[in-house]
Design a protein around this motif. Structure first.
Motif, PDB file in Angstrom:
ATOM      1  N   MET A   1       8.175  11.187   5.818  1.00  0.00           N
ATOM      2  CA  MET A   1       8.908  10.217   5.003  1.00  0.00           C
ATOM      3  C   MET A   1       8.218  10.126   3.646  1.00  0.00           C
ATOM      4  N   LEU A   2       8.938   9.620   2.674  1.00  0.00           N
ATOM      5  CA  LEU A   2       8.371   9.468   1.338  1.00  0.00           C
ATOM      6  C   LEU A   2       7.182   8.526   1.354  1.00  0.00           C
ATOM      7  N   VAL A   3       7.291   7.432   2.116  1.00  0.00           N
ATOM      8  CA  VAL A   3       6.244   6.412   2.143  1.00  0.00           C
ATOM      9  C   VAL A   3       5.714   6.221   3.556  1.00  0.00           C
ATOM     10  N   ALA A   4       4.492   5.723   3.637  1.00  0.00           N
ATOM     11  CA  ALA A   4       3.928   5.305   4.923  1.00  0.00           C
ATOM     12  C   ALA A   4       4.139   3.804   5.032  1.00  0.00           C
ATOM     13  N   GLY A   5       5.371   3.421   5.316  1.00  0.00           N
ATOM     14  CA  GLY A   5       5.739   2.014   5.357  1.00  0.00           C
ATOM     15  C   GLY A   5       5.720   1.445   6.760  1.00  0.00           C
ATOM     16  N   ASP A   6       6.674   0.578   7.052  1.00  0.00           N
ATOM     17  CA  ASP A   6       6.697  -0.144   8.314  1.00  0.00           C
ATOM     18  C   ASP A   6       6.787   0.801   9.516  1.00  0.00           C
ATOM     19  N   HIS A   7       7.612   1.835   9.415  1.00  0.00           N
ATOM     20  CA  HIS A   7       7.745   2.771  10.537  1.00  0.00           C
ATOM     21  C   HIS A   7       6.417   3.460  10.831  1.00  0.00           C
ATOM     22  N   ALA A   8       5.716   3.885   9.773  1.00  0.00           N
ATOM     23  CA  ALA A   8       4.446   4.575   9.973  1.00  0.00           C
ATOM     24  C   ALA A   8       3.391   3.635  10.533  1.00  0.00           C
ATOM     25  N   LEU A   9       3.334   2.424   9.980  1.00  0.00           N
ATOM     26  CA  LEU A   9       2.305   1.471  10.395  1.00  0.00           C
ATOM     27  C   LEU A   9       2.519   0.969  11.811  1.00  0.00           C
ATOM     28  N   ASN A  10       3.770   0.762  12.190  1.00  0.00           N
ATOM     29  CA  ASN A  10       4.056   0.142  13.489  1.00  0.00           C
ATOM     30  C   ASN A  10       4.594   1.134  14.526  1.00  0.00           C
ATOM     31  N   ASP A  11       5.709   1.796  14.217  1.00  0.00           N
ATOM     32  CA  ASP A  11       6.312   2.704  15.191  1.00  0.00           C
ATOM     33  C   ASP A  11       5.431   3.921  15.466  1.00  0.00           C
ATOM     34  N   MET A  12       4.696   4.377  14.456  1.00  0.00           N
ATOM     35  CA  MET A  12       3.847   5.540  14.658  1.00  0.00           C
ATOM     36  C   MET A  12       2.436   5.157  15.070  1.00  0.00           C
ATOM     37  N   ALA A  13       1.786   4.310  14.275  1.00  0.00           N
ATOM     38  CA  ALA A  13       0.353   4.058  14.450  1.00  0.00           C
ATOM     39  C   ALA A  13       0.024   2.687  15.019  1.00  0.00           C
TER      40      ALA A  13
ATOM     41  N   ALA B   1       0.815  -1.211   0.000  1.00  0.00           N
ATOM     42  CA  ALA B   1       0.000   0.000   0.000  1.00  0.00           C
ATOM     43  C   ALA B   1       0.850   1.264   0.000  1.00  0.00           C
ATOM     44  N   ALA B   2       2.071   1.165   0.501  1.00  0.00           N
ATOM     45  CA  ALA B   2       2.943   2.334   0.579  1.00  0.00           C
ATOM     46  C   ALA B   2       3.660   2.610  -0.742  1.00  0.00           C
ATOM     47  N   ARG B   3       3.638   1.641  -1.630  1.00  0.00           N
ATOM     48  CA  ARG B   3       4.383   1.757  -2.892  1.00  0.00           C
ATOM     49  C   ARG B   3       3.884   2.926  -3.748  1.00  0.00           C
ATOM     50  N   LYS B   4       2.611   3.293  -3.584  1.00  0.00           N
ATOM     51  CA  LYS B   4       2.036   4.352  -4.416  1.00  0.00           C
ATOM     52  C   LYS B   4       2.766   5.671  -4.240  1.00  0.00           C
ATOM     53  N   SER B   5       3.357   5.896  -3.070  1.00  0.00           N
ATOM     54  CA  SER B   5       4.077   7.144  -2.830  1.00  0.00           C
ATOM     55  C   SER B   5       5.335   7.221  -3.688  1.00  0.00           C
ATOM     56  N   ILE B   6       6.014   6.090  -3.842  1.00  0.00           N
ATOM     57  CA  ILE B   6       7.191   6.044  -4.704  1.00  0.00           C
ATOM     58  C   ILE B   6       6.776   6.159  -6.159  1.00  0.00           C
TER      59      ILE B   6
ATOM     60  N   GLY C   1       5.153  11.300  -0.615  1.00  0.00           N
ATOM     61  CA  GLY C   1       5.290  11.173  -2.061  1.00  0.00           C
ATOM     62  C   GLY C   1       3.990  11.341  -2.825  1.00  0.00           C
ATOM     63  N   VAL C   2       2.839  11.160  -2.167  1.00  0.00           N
ATOM     64  CA  VAL C   2       1.551  11.298  -2.864  1.00  0.00           C
ATOM     65  C   VAL C   2       1.143  12.762  -3.015  1.00  0.00           C
ATOM     66  N   LEU C   3       1.835  13.681  -2.354  1.00  0.00           N
ATOM     67  CA  LEU C   3       1.460  15.090  -2.410  1.00  0.00           C
ATOM     68  C   LEU C   3       2.024  15.741  -3.671  1.00  0.00           C
ATOM     69  N   PRO C   4       1.175  16.352  -4.489  1.00  0.00           N
ATOM     70  CA  PRO C   4       1.660  17.018  -5.708  1.00  0.00           C
ATOM     71  C   PRO C   4       2.744  18.053  -5.430  1.00  0.00           C
ATOM     72  N   GLY C   5       2.632  18.766  -4.305  1.00  0.00           N
ATOM     73  CA  GLY C   5       3.641  19.760  -3.971  1.00  0.00           C
ATOM     74  C   GLY C   5       5.005  19.145  -3.731  1.00  0.00           C
TER      75      GLY C   5
END
Length: 255
Positions: free
Chosen positions: A199-211, A16-21, A237-241
């Protein structure tokens, strides 16, 4: 003769985080539509995990080795890394070693390469996360042992100097840690906290360490301190800006 565009990311094993890349890759390729596009992940662990699932992603050295057949007179490399950290230093070393094998081998800078970049990103994120009453925004960065870790507290300073004193920046593997962030929060009158990955992606750190639900996750720690916590699980990475900032770096490299 042709041009190759290499988009170099740390990578992620979270589908699910791949979309940011992918979003950043597509934006960069749109800047150079006539170039042959190639994806590179610098994390050996992530490449191994993806290989076990049947997907091959080149390392930097592998990519450069595949492109030395004389087909390309220009190879352009734009990293998606945030800092001039350890990953970027390794990338730069690989490029320096391979330069003699290419007529032109160009390496772009990371997202936060100068003061203007910090200010630009702060404005993008300030618009994405507008200020709310009694609410703090806590951004989770990765952190590094490299001196470039100073970018994280500098980023918070930029927010505060532009009037967004509700924004705090912490790290998972650097400084400041979540305890230092909590020490700052308690000086305010916040009842709600939004956390989001810096971070560029909402990966393992976001899913576990954060949330995550573990007692040492940022969500649990903040909840235990009495805050109502909302976790934003979207990589930058999903943000146009943010995509535009990467494209500006690529344009500067080409010019």
């Amino acid at each position: 003769m042709k041009t190759a565009l290499l988009c170099v990311s740390f990578g992620t094993s979270v589908p699910a985080a791949r979309k940011s890349i992918t979003a950043v890759e597509e934006a960069l390729h749109a800047q150079m539509p006539d170039a042959d596009f190639f994806r590179v992940f610098t994390s050996k662990t992530i490449r191994r995990i993806l290989a076990q699932k049947g997907e091959t992603v080149w390392s930097m050295d592998e990519a450069l080795a595949h492109l030395t057949d004389g087909s390309y007179d220009r190879v352009v490399i734009q990293p998606t890394h945030f800092l001039y950290g350890l990953e970027y230093e390794s990338l730069k070393a690989s490029v320096e070693e391979a330069k003699k094998q290419f007529p032109a081998l160009l390496l772009g800078v990371p997202l936060l390469s100068c003061t203007d970049d910090l200010q630009s990103l702060a404005h993008v994120l300030s618009a994405e996360f507008p200020q709310k009453e009694n609410t703090a925004l806590v951004l989770m960065g990765h952190g590094t042992t490299h001196f470039s870790n100073v970018v994280y507290p500098a980023m918070q300073a930029v927010f505060h100097m532009m009037g967004r004193t509700d924004v705090y920046v912490g790290t998972v593997e650097g400084w400041p840690e979540i305890d230092a962030v909590c020490g700052q929060l308690c000086a305010g009158t916040y009842t709600y906290v939004r956390t989001a990955p810096f971070m560029l992606v909402a990966g393992d750190h976001a899913l576990n360490d954060m949330a995550g639900d573990e007692e040492d996750s940022w969500k649990s720690i903040l909840t235990q301190k009495g805050y109502d916590v909302e976790c934003v699980l979207e990589g930058l990475g999903v943000l146009p800006g943010v995509q535009e900032l990467y494209c500006q770096h690529l344009s500067a490299l080409l010019n």
